[in-house]
Motif scaffolding. Structure first.
Motif, short mmCIF file in Angstrom:
data_model
loop_
_atom_site.label_atom_id
_atom_site.label_comp_id
_atom_site.label_asym_id
_atom_site.label_seq_id
_atom_site.Cartn_x
_atom_site.Cartn_y
_atom_site.Cartn_z
N GLY A 71 0.85 -1.18 0.14
CA GLY A 71 0.11 0.00 -0.04
C GLY A 71 0.90 1.35 0.00
O GLY A 71 0.49 2.50 0.07
N LEU A 72 2.16 1.16 0.07
CA LEU A 72 3.06 2.11 0.33
C LEU A 72 3.08 3.37 -0.95
O LEU A 72 2.80 4.46 -0.84
CB LEU A 72 4.39 1.94 0.85
N PRO A 73 3.37 2.85 -2.07
CA PRO A 73 3.42 3.62 -3.18
C PRO A 73 2.05 4.27 -3.38
O PRO A 73 2.02 5.66 -3.75
CB PRO A 73 3.52 2.65 -4.59
N GLY A 74 1.06 3.70 -3.19
CA GLY A 74 -0.32 4.23 -3.39
C GLY A 74 -0.55 5.32 -2.56
O GLY A 74 -0.91 6.60 -2.75
N LEU A 75 -0.13 5.16 -1.29
CA LEU A 75 -0.50 6.28 -0.28
C LEU A 75 0.59 7.42 -0.30
O LEU A 75 0.05 8.44 -0.10
CB LEU A 75 0.07 5.45 1.30
N LEU A 76 1.66 7.07 -0.92
CA LEU A 76 2.70 8.46 -1.08
C LEU A 76 2.09 9.08 -2.28
O LEU A 76 2.25 10.32 -2.09
CB LEU A 76 4.16 7.91 -1.34
N SER A 77 1.54 8.59 -3.15
CA SER A 77 1.31 9.34 -4.53
C SER A 77 -0.09 10.08 -4.17
O SER A 77 0.00 11.16 -4.51
CB SER A 77 0.86 8.03 -5.63
N THR A 78 -1.08 9.53 -3.34
CA THR A 78 -2.13 10.18 -2.91
C THR A 78 -1.57 11.56 -1.88
O THR A 78 -2.05 12.41 -2.10
CB THR A 78 -3.05 9.27 -2.00
N ALA A 97 13.98 0.08 0.74
CA ALA A 97 14.49 1.63 0.30
C ALA A 97 15.03 1.83 -1.10
O ALA A 97 14.53 2.60 -1.81
CB ALA A 97 15.55 1.96 1.33
N ARG A 98 15.64 0.80 -1.68
CA ARG A 98 16.05 0.94 -2.94
C ARG A 98 14.96 0.73 -3.92
O ARG A 98 14.86 1.42 -4.87
CB ARG A 98 17.32 -0.23 -3.25
N LEU A 99 14.06 -0.36 -3.59
CA LEU A 99 12.97 -0.38 -4.46
C LEU A 99 12.16 0.58 -4.43
O LEU A 99 11.43 0.99 -5.31
CB LEU A 99 12.17 -1.71 -4.09
N MET A 100 11.67 1.11 -3.38
CA MET A 100 10.69 2.20 -3.15
C MET A 100 11.35 3.80 -3.74
O MET A 100 10.59 4.30 -4.30
CB MET A 100 10.44 2.61 -1.77
N LYS A 101 12.61 3.54 -3.63
CA LYS A 101 13.23 5.03 -4.32
C LYS A 101 13.23 4.77 -5.88
O LYS A 101 12.68 5.98 -6.60
CB LYS A 101 14.59 4.93 -3.94
N GLU A 102 13.16 3.61 -6.54
CA GLU A 102 13.04 3.48 -7.90
C GLU A 102 11.64 3.73 -8.40
O GLU A 102 11.43 4.41 -9.26
CB GLU A 102 13.69 2.16 -8.29
N PHE A 106 9.94 7.15 -10.61
CA PHE A 106 9.45 6.87 -11.96
C PHE A 106 7.97 7.29 -11.79
O PHE A 106 7.81 8.32 -12.68
CB PHE A 106 9.41 5.41 -12.23
N PHE A 107 7.37 7.03 -10.73
CA PHE A 107 5.83 7.61 -10.69
C PHE A 107 5.55 8.91 -9.95
O PHE A 107 4.40 9.42 -10.20
CB PHE A 107 4.92 6.37 -9.84
N ASN A 108 6.71 9.29 -9.18
CA ASN A 108 6.20 10.39 -8.16
C ASN A 108 7.47 11.48 -8.20
O ASN A 108 7.55 11.97 -7.40
CB ASN A 108 5.95 9.79 -6.95
N ARG A 109 7.96 11.75 -9.50
CA ARG A 109 9.21 12.41 -9.30
C ARG A 109 8.79 13.86 -9.01
O ARG A 109 9.75 14.61 -8.72
CB ARG A 109 9.72 12.31 -10.83
N ASN A 110 7.77 14.48 -9.24
CA ASN A 110 7.37 15.83 -8.94
C ASN A 110 6.76 15.84 -7.55
O ASN A 110 5.91 16.74 -7.25
CB ASN A 110 6.33 16.31 -10.01
N SER A 111 6.88 14.99 -6.67
CA SER A 111 6.45 15.02 -5.33
C SER A 111 6.76 16.34 -4.69
O SER A 111 7.75 16.88 -4.63
CB SER A 111 6.75 13.88 -4.32
N PRO A 112 5.54 16.99 -4.01
CA PRO A 112 5.92 18.18 -3.30
C PRO A 112 6.67 17.98 -1.80
O PRO A 112 6.94 19.06 -1.21
CB PRO A 112 4.42 18.78 -2.84
N PHE A 113 6.71 16.92 -1.22
CA PHE A 113 7.50 16.54 -0.26
C PHE A 113 8.70 15.66 -0.63
O PHE A 113 8.81 14.97 -1.46
CB PHE A 113 6.64 15.91 0.84
#
Length: 305
Positions: A71-78, A97-102, A106-113
C-alpha cells in the motif's frame, strides 16, 4: 489532554479478504501520526478513519513481505496529490529503500514533499525516532525474512503543580517550568521550598510494542519487557502450531505467552489467517493465558492513556 492512541487500519495476513485488510496501524501521539506497516488499501482505510495526511511524517515498515508494504506507493502518491509538504521518513530495510526509491522516482518524481529513507539493519536495536515526548526503537523479530518490531515509548511526564501551594509560596511564573521538572524553589534568603510541597507526582508514561510477523521466541519477550500494551501477531490457533513455526508465525496462545513473559498490562492480537470466519477461537485461546486481550479489527481505536 495528551493523546496516545492506536488506530487499526488492517489486521489480516497475506491477502485482503472481505473481512480484513492487510497489516497497517497508525499511532496518534499528541496529534502526530506514525504509520506502522502499509498493506494494500491503507490509504482508503486512513481516510475512513478520519486521519489527516498532513500529520503523517514517519512510516515504519517491519519487513519486506507484500502484505506489509504494497500500500505504500499508492499512499505516497495520494499524499503528493494532496500537496503534503515537508518530508516523509520511511524506516525500512535496505532493499526496500532501494525498490521504493526506484518506484517513486519513476511514478512520483514531482512530489511536493521530500522522501527520506532511514535504513534499518537486520537484527539492530536502535532509536529511529525521537522528539520532546516520544522515542521509537527497533528490536529483532524472527520470521522467514529479516523483520523488526517497534517500541513507542512516551518520555517521562512533568509533575503536576499544586496551585494552592504555588500561590502560597508566591512562586514566580518564570520558575514554574523548572518546578514541574522537579526542581526545589529557593527564596532570595536561601530558604528552600521542597518540590514535594509544590507538586504532585507525574502521570505514568505509556509504552506500546508492535510485534509483527514472528515465531514465538523468548528473546521478543525480553526486548519488550515492561511495555504497557503489546500488539502481537496471532495468525493461527493451537491446532496450527506446527504450521505457524514452519512459516515463521505465532498462535494466539503463543502471543499471550509472550505478553505474559514481558509483564504487559494489555495485549492486542492480529494478523489473522484468512481461514477464520470468526476470531473468537483465537481470543479464547489467548485469554486462557493472558487476562486482558483485545481482538484487532479494522476501524478499532485503542487509547493507551
Amino acid at each position: 489532554m495528551a493523546k496516545f492512541q492506536i488506530n487499526i487500519l488492517g489486521c489480516g495476513s497475506a491477502t485482503p479478504t472481505a473481512r480484513h485488510q492487510p497489516s497497517c496501524q497508525v499511532v496518534n501521539f499528541r496529534d502526530k501520526l506514525f504509520m506502522i506497516d502499509c498493506g494494500e488499501g491503507a490509504q482508503s482505510q486512513f481516510r475512513r478513519m478520519g486521519l489527516k495526511f498532513s500529520r503523517l511524517n514517519h512510516i515504519f515498515i517491519s519487513h519486506l513481505h507484500g502484505d506489509h508494504l504494497f500500500g505504500l506507493p499508492g499512499l505516497l502518491s495520494t499524499m503528493a496529490l494532496h500537496e503534503v509538504s515537508g518530508s516523509v521518513t520511511i524506516h525500512i530495510f535496505r532493499d526496500g529503500a532501494r525498490l521504493m526509491k526506484e518506484w517513486m522516482d519513476f511514478f512520483n518524481r514531482n512530489s511536493p514533499f521530500e522522501i527520506i529513507y532511514d535504513v534499518i539493519e537486520e537484527g539492530e536495536r536502535r532509536i529511529v525516532y525521537e522528539d520532546g515526548g516520544l522515542t521509537v526503537e527497533t528490536f529483532p523479530l524472527y520470521h522467514r525474512t529479516p523483520c523488526t518490531g517497534f517500541i513507542f515509548r512516551e518520555k517521562p511526564k512533568l509533575r503536576h503543580l499544586r496551585g494552592d501551594m504555588v500561590k502560597f509560596h508566591n512562586i514566580p511564573i518564570a520558575m514554574l517550568q523548572a518546578v514541574k521538572e522537579g526542581a526545589d524553589f529557593v527564596r532570595e534568603d536561601g530558604t528552600v521550598i521542597p518540590n514535594a510541597l509544590l507538586t504532585s507526582p507525574a502521570d505514568p508514561s505509556v509504552s506500546y510494542a508492535y510485534c509483527s510477523d514472528t515465531m514465538m521466541d523468548p528473546r521478543v519477550a525480553a526486548d519488550i519487557s515492561g511495555v504497557d500494551t503489546v500488539y502481537h501477531e496471532a495468525t493461527y490457533d493451537d491446532s496450527m502450531a506446527d504450521r505457524a513455526r514452519e512459516r515463521g508465525h505465532s498462535t494466539a496462545r503463543q502471543a499471550a505467552e509472550i505478553a505474559l513473559q514481558a509483564g504487559a498490562r494489555r495485549l492486542i492480537i492480529g494478523h489473522f489467517s484468512k481461514r477464520y470466519n470468526s476470531e473468537e477461537l483465537l481470543l479464547r485461546e489467548a485469554g486462557e493465558v493472558f487476562p486482558d486481550v483485545i481482538l484487532a479489527n479494522e476501524g478499532l481505536k485503542v487509547d493507551l492513556e
